[in-house]
Design a protein around this motif. Structure first.
Motif, PDB file in Angstrom:
ATOM      1  N   GLY A  93       6.771   4.865   8.025  1.00 21.23           N
ATOM      2  CA  GLY A  93       8.252   4.524   8.116  1.00 21.23           C
ATOM      3  C   GLY A  93       9.130   5.174   6.830  1.00 21.23           C
ATOM      4  N   LEU A  94       8.390   6.503   6.272  1.00 21.16           N
ATOM      5  CA  LEU A  94       9.235   6.944   5.155  1.00 21.16           C
ATOM      6  C   LEU A  94       9.630   8.378   5.686  1.00 21.16           C
ATOM      7  CD1 LEU A  94       6.935   5.823   2.349  1.00 21.16           C
ATOM      8  CD2 LEU A  94       8.969   4.754   2.883  1.00 21.16           C
ATOM      9  N   GLY A  95       9.734   8.674   6.788  1.00 22.03           N
ATOM     10  CA  GLY A  95       9.889   9.951   7.356  1.00 22.03           C
ATOM     11  C   GLY A  95      11.422  10.493   6.764  1.00 22.03           C
ATOM     12  N   THR A 143       3.179  -3.236   8.183  1.00 20.43           N
ATOM     13  CA  THR A 143       2.960  -4.490   7.611  1.00 20.43           C
ATOM     14  C   THR A 143       2.072  -4.480   6.610  1.00 20.43           C
ATOM     15  OG1 THR A 143       3.497  -5.518  10.128  1.00 20.43           O
ATOM     16  CG2 THR A 143       2.292  -7.050   8.192  1.00 20.43           C
ATOM     17  N   VAL A 144       0.854  -3.751   7.004  1.00 22.13           N
ATOM     18  CA  VAL A 144      -0.108  -3.629   5.696  1.00 22.13           C
ATOM     19  C   VAL A 144       0.722  -2.844   4.556  1.00 22.13           C
ATOM     20  CG1 VAL A 144      -2.510  -2.512   5.225  1.00 22.13           C
ATOM     21  CG2 VAL A 144      -1.958  -3.683   7.302  1.00 22.13           C
ATOM     22  N   ALA A 145       1.242  -1.896   4.690  1.00 21.84           N
ATOM     23  CA  ALA A 145       1.987  -1.134   3.882  1.00 21.84           C
ATOM     24  C   ALA A 145       2.966  -1.920   2.953  1.00 21.84           C
ATOM     25  CB  ALA A 145       2.706  -0.055   4.437  1.00 21.84           C
ATOM     26  N   ASP A 146       3.608  -2.825   3.720  1.00 20.31           N
ATOM     27  CA  ASP A 146       4.617  -3.577   3.126  1.00 20.31           C
ATOM     28  C   ASP A 146       3.877  -4.446   2.266  1.00 20.31           C
ATOM     29  OD1 ASP A 146       7.368  -4.703   2.799  1.00 20.31           O
ATOM     30  OD2 ASP A 146       6.389  -6.412   3.695  1.00 20.31           O
ATOM     31  N   GLY A 175      -4.275  -1.089  -1.670  1.00 19.91           N
ATOM     32  CA  GLY A 175      -3.663   0.301  -1.555  1.00 19.91           C
ATOM     33  C   GLY A 175      -4.279   0.724  -0.192  1.00 19.91           C
ATOM     34  N   LEU A 176      -3.359   1.984   0.151  1.00 21.55           N
ATOM     35  CA  LEU A 176      -3.855   2.539   1.565  1.00 21.55           C
ATOM     36  C   LEU A 176      -4.409   4.055   1.122  1.00 21.55           C
ATOM     37  CD1 LEU A 176      -0.476   1.583   3.732  1.00 21.55           C
ATOM     38  CD2 LEU A 176      -3.130   1.006   4.293  1.00 21.55           C
ATOM     39  N   VAL A 177      -5.276   4.269   1.918  1.00 26.38           N
ATOM     40  CA  VAL A 177      -5.811   5.612   1.990  1.00 26.38           C
ATOM     41  C   VAL A 177      -5.801   6.338   3.371  1.00 26.38           C
ATOM     42  CG1 VAL A 177      -7.904   6.860   1.382  1.00 26.38           C
ATOM     43  CG2 VAL A 177      -7.111   5.014   0.020  1.00 26.38           C
ATOM     44  N   LEU A 178      -5.404   7.590   3.158  1.00 33.26           N
ATOM     45  CA  LEU A 178      -5.437   8.495   4.644  1.00 33.26           C
ATOM     46  C   LEU A 178      -6.428   9.231   4.330  1.00 33.26           C
ATOM     47  CD1 LEU A 178      -4.192   9.206   7.183  1.00 33.26           C
ATOM     48  CD2 LEU A 178      -2.621  10.753   5.990  1.00 33.26           C
ATOM     49  N   LYS A 179      -7.547   9.350   5.244  1.00 37.57           N
ATOM     50  CA  LYS A 179      -8.664  10.089   5.291  1.00 37.57           C
ATOM     51  C   LYS A 179      -8.826  10.730   6.595  1.00 37.57           C
ATOM     52  CE  LYS A 179     -12.811  11.725   3.810  1.00 37.57           C
ATOM     53  NZ  LYS A 179     -12.946  12.998   2.734  1.00 37.57           N
TER      54      LYS A 179
END
Length: 321
Positions: A93-95, A143-146, A175-179
């Motif tokens: 949601g940060l585009g 929701t998870v990011a928030d 924290g979130l990780v994009l892999k």
């Protein structure tokens, strides 16, 4: 260069607050003695920099002081725009925020640097997911990011690979990780990794308002690096000995050792996850690979090849009649 190092000290203290000489030395990859000399140079230049002794001591800038230094080198400007991946930012949601930030940075750059970042945008595009993988459905990612950002507890129905597959979990998302195009959430209190696309539902009523305290010493990057090492150690528990035809390579995420043979083939030991998994992977190479060990893997591949020969042999016989 000393000048860029002095700027780095200013920016580190401005963003992190109080830091010891040892912490500055580690961040800048220099000796503590070099930091002492640099701090003296900053003080001589009129920078309001103070040092406190003792257990809670360190260097800090006078409250309210902020450097006006905004100069970026060409390499720094290019890296900044190359690192801004629009896909993941949009998923979070940060585009629009990323686009606005890049626009402001670009407008502040001198003309020669704007030309460099425009070349980066026009010549490099980051696309993380693999070719043969469908995009994961992650309806709860926002929701998870928030929850990650606001230290908020989540109560989730989560699907795992072993029985019972659907389980309820209380998550403290650190924290979130994009892999490789897939989102993971690292959640405590005993940190573990969960796939965001395997969250089936979130209990909004149970999750609302409950907060947790994120450990101050938790390092997301360090945790993920250790998690990957542990994953590979658990994944590749066996080993196979194979011969590869000339020019054939194995596209693997683990190192293999090869030895050239007189006939041009390569003898090597290959880490494998299991006999069953290796059976399918090696069959894809057809006649370009010969499995020597373990015996059960060689026998299983030989059995499959015999079945294929019988099946296609019958087809050739039928077509000849």
């Amino acid at each position: 260069m000393k000048s860029s190092r002095l700027v780095s000290i200013l920016l580190l203290l401005q963003t992190r607050g109080r830091m010891t000489a040892a912490q500055l030395a580690e961040a800048l990859e220099v000796s503590v003695r070099t930091v002492y000399r640099d701090v003296e140079a900053l003080g001589a230049a009129g920078v309001p920099l103070y040092g406190d002794a003792g257990h809670a001591g360190g260097y800090r800038l006078l409250d309210g002081y902020r450097t006006r230094l905004t100069g970026l080198t060409t390499d720094e400007a290019e890296a900044l725009f190359l690192a801004g991946a629009p896909g993941p930012a949009a998923e979070l949601g940060l585009g629009p925020v990323l686009a606005a930030a890049q626009l402001k940075v670009r407008a502040a750059l001198p003309a020669e640097l704007r030309e460099h970042v425009d070349r980066i945008s026009g010549r490099f595009h980051l696309d993380a997911p693999g070719w043969y993988a469908d995009a994961d459905d992650t309806p709860f990612l926002h929701t998870v990011a928030d929850a990650v950002w606001n230290n908020r507890v989540l109560y989730a129905m989560y699907r795992r690979w072993r029985e019972p597959t659907d389980v309820r979990r209380r998550l403290e998302p650190y924290g979130l990780v994009l892999k490789a195009g897939r989102w993971y959430v690292v959640a405590g209190p005993d940190p573990r990794t969960f796939r965001v696309d395997q969250i089936l539902e979130l209990d909004a009523s149970a999750s609302s308002g409950e907060e947790f305290t994120r450990p101050e010493d938790f390092d997301l990057a360090a945790y993920w690096a250790a998690h990957q090492r542990d994953f590979h150690d658990r994944l590749f528990r066996g080993e196979a000995v194979v011969r590869l035809a000339p020019g054939v390579t194995l596209a693997r995420a683990v190192p293999v050792n090869g030895q050239a043979e007189p006939d041009g083939w390569t003898l090597m030991s290959v880490p494998i996850e299991s006999v069953e998994h290796a059976h399918g992977e090696f069959l894809r190479l057809g006649t370009d690979i010969e499995v020597l060990a373990p015996p059960e893997l060689r026998d299983r591949i030989a059995g499959t090849v015999a079945q294929l020969a019988e099946r296609y042999g019958n087809l050739l016989t039928d077509s000849g009649n």
